[in-house]
Write an enzyme that holds these catalytic residues in place. Structure first.
Site, short mmCIF file in Angstrom:
data_model
loop_
_atom_site.label_atom_id
_atom_site.label_comp_id
_atom_site.label_asym_id
_atom_site.label_seq_id
_atom_site.Cartn_x
_atom_site.Cartn_y
_atom_site.Cartn_z
N THR A 1 -3.58 -3.30 -19.18
CA THR A 1 -3.48 -4.73 -19.59
C THR A 1 -4.48 -5.62 -19.05
O THR A 1 -4.37 -5.48 -17.58
CB THR A 1 -2.12 -5.18 -19.39
OG1 THR A 1 -1.51 -4.30 -20.18
CG2 THR A 1 -1.79 -6.52 -20.00
N LYS B 1 -10.60 -12.70 -2.82
CA LYS B 1 -10.86 -12.87 -1.51
C LYS B 1 -11.35 -14.30 -1.33
O LYS B 1 -10.62 -15.34 -1.47
CB LYS B 1 -11.71 -12.00 -0.72
CG LYS B 1 -10.93 -10.52 -0.29
CD LYS B 1 -11.58 -9.34 0.00
CE LYS B 1 -10.38 -8.32 -0.05
NZ LYS B 1 -11.13 -6.74 0.31
N THR C 1 -15.08 -9.48 -5.86
CA THR C 1 -13.75 -9.59 -6.35
C THR C 1 -13.32 -11.02 -6.37
O THR C 1 -13.98 -11.90 -5.86
CB THR C 1 -12.62 -8.96 -4.83
OG1 THR C 1 -11.42 -9.33 -5.20
CG2 THR C 1 -12.88 -9.82 -3.52
N ARG D 1 3.54 0.45 8.99
CA ARG D 1 3.09 -0.86 8.66
C ARG D 1 4.33 -1.64 8.44
O ARG D 1 5.37 -1.19 7.56
CB ARG D 1 2.25 -0.77 7.68
CG ARG D 1 0.94 0.09 8.01
CD ARG D 1 -0.26 0.13 6.67
NE ARG D 1 -1.24 0.53 7.45
CZ ARG D 1 -2.37 0.28 7.04
NH1 ARG D 1 -2.50 -0.10 5.77
NH2 ARG D 1 -3.64 0.76 7.56
N SER E 1 -16.43 -5.13 6.02
CA SER E 1 -14.96 -5.85 6.13
C SER E 1 -14.31 -5.58 7.76
O SER E 1 -13.72 -6.48 7.97
CB SER E 1 -14.19 -5.75 5.04
OG SER E 1 -13.44 -4.21 5.15
C1 LIG Z 1 -10.67 -5.38 -0.33
C2 LIG Z 1 -11.78 -4.59 -0.93
C3 LIG Z 1 -12.05 -4.22 -2.01
C4 LIG Z 1 -10.85 -4.27 -3.03
O1 LIG Z 1 -10.68 -5.61 -3.71
P1 LIG Z 1 -9.48 -6.20 -4.15
O2 LIG Z 1 -9.92 -7.23 -5.21
O3 LIG Z 1 -8.61 -6.74 -3.04
O4 LIG Z 1 -8.82 -5.00 -4.98
C5 LIG Z 1 -13.33 -3.61 -2.42
N1 LIG Z 1 -14.14 -3.50 -1.65
C6 LIG Z 1 -14.15 -3.93 -0.16
C7 LIG Z 1 -15.02 -3.47 0.69
C8 LIG Z 1 -12.93 -4.46 0.16
O5 LIG Z 1 -12.85 -4.76 1.40
#
Ligand SMILES: *Cc1c(COP(=O)(O)O)cnc(C)c1O
Length: 403
Positions: free
Chosen positions: A277, A247, A244, A21, A188
């Site tokens: 934290t 994203k 999240t 990568r 995803s």
């Molecule tokens: C990116 C992702 C996560 C993790 O989320 P982050 O906030 O980036 O740590 C969890 N589940 C799926 C399906 C994801 O694609």
């Protein structure tokens, strides 16, 4: 053992496989996103990003920038502790209330990231329910897999979106045992969605808890950005909705929402929540501004869907095959790690288009791909530019792309 040469040899193996990568050194240009400044081999140039998960461009929205700046000025840059020991700032409280409301739930709990939210919540829930059995979709994200592993409870992996297989497995476990079904709303990498209603029906029949990962849907689907479950009117039937802030909301952090007792239970048991934290108040403030904005504004969602349809239509017209889905994720299947890297290198070097090749272990070997994620900030001119670039690269490499 000669550690250094062992590490070096293993890295050479990755390179030989074409899946070593290389991170692109980018400087996102907030005022002209999706433009970014790329630094590579001593050269600086502007590129257009076509693979970000900041799907709606909220990471550079004037409201989120302002919220972060003001909160940092007012409260400083760090939270100052774990949530339990001096690290709960007012913005954490406000953000958790907002997230609970976003999903029509009683309560929410914040984590450092979506990854941590999954790992910590799943492992602590399953571990602390006596005799719990987990049922997990085979395409679930690495963070879910890690949570399942760390719980060390009995588990069954059901074939992707296969209701019959899930029911077979559910029916084989003693009825009185606690059960946890874990799946995602939008997967995803393939961009496909799950049968939420039918999975909830099975959960009801077998008295299982349901845990859905809506990471790739929050902010983007549903009348206030609550995700696919909200769009389909299934929110009430899910025990845990995980999301999240990194994203579509454009900041960073993760969360779960659910009933008051369930959330309090995870808050009281999850190691990955307790012993770390908390996120900076300024981060929470920016996320709060983002969630609030996307709750009422439909503009970003509508323009996003419009742009996605345009890109799909243009690809079809040009005869460039993509995995057909009803979501915003557009995978162009290359099915070869070396070829995928060559093609994305050509797009970057010759056309100033940045798309990261997606390879193992993010996807299975032989399913390497280019994953396009249009945003409302990609203009029609940028779409034209992308299409011309893809046409050129396809003309040169397409013969090698397996059908
Ligand atoms: C990116 C992702 C996560 C993790 O989320 P982050 O906030 O980036 O740590 C969890 N589940 C799926 C399906 C994801 O694609």
């Amino acid at each position: 053992m000669d550690y250094e040469s062992y590490f070096a040899r293993k890295l050479e193996e990755l390179k030989a496989e074409g899946r070593y990568r290389v991170f692109a050194d980018l400087e996102r240009i907030a005022e002209r996103y999706p433009y970014a400044l790329l630094r590579r081999n001593g050269i600086e140039k502007e590129v257009i990003v076509w693979c970000a998960n900041d799907y709606l461009g909220m990471g550079r929205h004037p409201l989120t920038i302002q919220a972060m700046r003001e909160a940092a000025q007012k409260m400083g840059v760090g939270a100052g502790g774990t949530r339990n020991i001096s690290g709960t700032n007012h913005y954490h409280v406000l953000l958790e209330q907002e997230l609970a409301d976003l999903h029509g739930k009683e309560a929410a709990l914040l984590f450092s990231s979506g990854y941590v939210a999954n790992e910590a919540s799943i492992s602590s829930l399953a571990q602390n329910l006596p005799g719990c059995v987990i049922f997990s979709d085979e395409k679930n994200h690495a963070s879910i897999i890690q949570g399942v592993r760390n719980s060390r409870v009995e588990k069954y992996i059901f074939r992707h979106n296969d209701l019959k297989h899930l029911e077979d497995l559910l029916s084989q476990v003693e009825p009185q045992r606690p059960k946890l079904i874990i799946f995602e709303s939008v997967y995803s990498m393939d961009g496909d969605t799950s049968p939420i209603k039918e999975i909830c029906d099975l959960a009801e029949k077998y008295q299982a808890l349901t845990y859905i990962d809506e990471v790739h849907a929050v902010g983007m689907y549903g009348h206030q950005g609550g995700g696919i479950a909200q769009m389909q009117g299934q929110e009430d039937r899910l025990n845990v909705i995980e999301g999240t802030l990194g994203k579509a909301f454009g900041v960073v952090g993760g969360y779960i929402t659910g009933s008051r007792n369930l959330i309090d239970f995870v808050r009281s048991h999850a190691s990955g929540f307790i012993f770390t934290t908390s996120i900076p108040p300024a981060v929470a403030a920016a996320a709060l501004a983002s969630v609030r904005h996307l709750k009422s504004s439909q503009e970003e969602r509508l323009n996003h869907q419009k742009r996605v349809s345009e890109v799909k239509a243009r690809l079809k017209l040009m005869g460039i095959p993509y995995l057909p889905t009803n979501t915003h994720i557009i995978p162009l299947m290359i099915r070869d790690a070396h070829l995928c890297k060559q093609m994305t290198d050509a797009l970057l070097d010759e056309h100033n288009i940045y798309v990261q090749p997606i390879n193992y272990p993010t996807v299975e070997r032989g399913t390497e791909r280019i994953r396009l994620t249009p945003s409302p900030l990609h203009t029609p001119e940028m779409v034209d530019h992308l299409m011309n670039a893809l046409q050129d690269v396809w003309r040169r490499f397409a013969a090698k792309v397996a059908a």
